[in-house]
Write an enzyme that holds these catalytic residues in place. Structure first.
Site, short mmCIF file in Angstrom:
data_model
loop_
_atom_site.label_atom_id
_atom_site.label_comp_id
_atom_site.label_asym_id
_atom_site.label_seq_id
_atom_site.Cartn_x
_atom_site.Cartn_y
_atom_site.Cartn_z
CG ASP A 149 2.84 4.30 -4.08
OD1 ASP A 149 1.92 3.58 -4.10
OD2 ASP A 149 3.20 5.45 -3.56
CG HIS B 4 -1.89 0.91 1.46
ND1 HIS B 4 -2.44 1.69 0.13
CD2 HIS B 4 -2.77 1.32 2.31
CE1 HIS B 4 -3.33 2.61 0.68
NE2 HIS B 4 -3.57 2.37 1.78
CG HIS C 212 -4.35 0.72 -8.39
ND1 HIS C 212 -5.61 0.59 -8.04
CD2 HIS C 212 -3.66 1.58 -7.50
CE1 HIS C 212 -5.88 1.30 -6.93
NE2 HIS C 212 -4.71 2.06 -6.68
#
Ligand code: SDX
Length: 392
Positions: free
Chosen positions: A327, A229, A270
């Site tokens: 990210d 995460h 994702h």
């Protein structure tokens, strides 16, 4: 059918909750905060304005924003006894461990007088969390490097104030490149909320029990820390460092395709976006601009671009719809802003506090609020009788 968007019955049956805050269309790569496209907010808004939007549901008028900014600015201090709390940690403790503990301890300072059913006090708790998160985060960092804490300066705007608390030293004035606070503000906008991700769902589940907002957000911080995460941004930098140079990218791709290697391309994939993460597209463009404005050439950017190019052409990743996520590039920008790697997920937490408190407020703990109670698929043994020790 919610009157705005139509969902298939299968989706409706598995939905964790109803929320009006953020809408994601994973196939179309759409992300709306209260109906406003992330691309337009990234272009025109500020993190504090987005925080207001997420909490209140509407963009603020100039007067409303001025009041909101004043409220946040005047709740940034942390009590000295709270700051001393840090002295109990190992100096080299991970900042996320310290942040989680200190935010949870806010309940020991503010919760007793907090009636979370009173809308005014719920609003104040949300303001305190948004205001104090950067102060606590910077204090954790300064403690980990043995530097004295810097107090928040009310004359500075949110991101500039944070950078000063992080890097200012009494011995010389802090020279901040103008692009630094702007880049940070944009990263905070992009990370502010994301529907029912693991950490936000955690905040809502804990909040559904009537627990105080500080405990809820501390639980969200704990969930965010995981490398699957929010911990992924720190893991991306470590992965790029391990790959080393662009000519080693091919090996990394093959290793990521080998299930037995236990290696995954961090910053890829994702649960919801199965085409592209709109935030990654914005951050990718910003990455080039920030490094250019700062005059920084980071070889890790070359490795990242080579990795992205190779993965996007590889059938393994195409079949599994694995694309760069939010990210993948953010860590390279944080590195260019001289944010240490172990602070990357802390940055994510500062930004996501806006979403966490918005969801906590939306959940509106009232007597008829239903406690969250996820169900399971039982895979254990059927009913059986107890066997005494001497018969086993
Ligand atoms: C965030 O929920 C949110 O909105 C989160 C977030 C937010 O804003 O809150 O967007 C922020 O958390 C972004 C994600 C950051 N995490 C990472 O970058 C870690 C690396 N990514 C993976 O761990 C993974 O892609 C997840 C956790 C992000 C998503 O996992 P899924 O959708 O549950 O996919 P999966 O684990 O079921 O994998 C599906 C397939 C598997 O292969 P098969 O078994 O089908 O053969 O894809 C493979 C996986 O092995 N796979 C990967 C991979 N991610 C999935 N293979 C290589 N590298 C990867 N990164």
């Amino acid at each position: 059918d919610t009157g705005l968007f139509t969902y298939d019955p299968g989706f409706m049956s598995t939905a964790a909750c109803r929320s009006a805050i953020t809408y994601i269309d994973g196939d179309a790569g759409v992300l709306l905060y209260r109906g406003y496209p992330i691309e337009q907010l990234a272009q025109n808004s500020s993190f504090l304005e987005v925080a207001y939007l997420l909490m209140q549901g509407e963009l603020p008028t100039p007067g409303e924003f001025k009041n909101f900014e004043h409220e946040v600015t005047h709740h940034t201090m942390m009590r000295e006894s709270l700051r001393q709390f840090l002295n109990g940690f190992q100096y080299d403790a991970h900042p996320m461990a310290m942040l989680c503990a200190v935010v949870g301890s806010l309940a020991a300072f503010y919760h007793d007088s907090l009636d979370i059913e009173d809308p005014k006090q719920r609003h104040l708790a949300a303001i305190r969390l948004i205001a104090k998160m950067p102060t606590i985060a910077a204090a954790c960092y300064r403690y980990s490097i043995g530097w004295p804490t810097r107090f928040p300066r009310n004359s500075l705007e949110y991101c500039t104030r944070f950078l000063h608390m992080m890097f200012e030293v009494p011995s010389e004035p802090l020279e901040l490149p103008p692009v630094a606070a702007k880049a940070l503000d944009l990263l905070f906008i992009l990370h502010a909320d994301h529907e029912q991700n693991a950490s936000t769902s955690t905040v809502r589940l804990v909040g559904s029990t009537g627990a105080n907002p500080y405990a809820c957000v501390a639980a969200g911080i704990a969930a965010l820390w995981g490398p699957a995460h929010g911990g992924a941004n720190e893991a991306v930098l470590k992965m790029l460092e391990e790959i080393g140079t662009a000519d080693q990218v091919g090996k990394a791709i093959e290793k990521a395709k080998d299930k037995n290697s236990g290696f995954r391309l961090m910053g890829f994939g994702h649960r919801v976006y199965k085409n592209f993460d709109p935030r990654a597209t914005i951050i990718r463009e910003m990455c080039h601009k920030v490094l250019n404005d700062l005059g920084v050439h980071d070889p890790m950017l070359d490795v990242a671009m080579k990795l992205e190019e190779a993965a996007l052409k590889d059938s393994y990743f195409i079949e599994r719809k694995l694309y760069p996520n939010v990210d993948f590039y953010s860590g390279i920008i944080y590195k260019a802003l001289k944010i240490p790697t172990e602070m990357f997920t802390v940055m994510f937490a500062i930004a996501r506090t806006a979403g966490w408190v918005a969801h906590w407020l939306e959940q509106n703990v009232t007597p008829d609020t239903k406690i969250g109670r996820p169900r399971q698929i039982y895979t254990g043994s059927g009913p059986r009788d107890y066997v005494p020790f001497d018969k086993r």
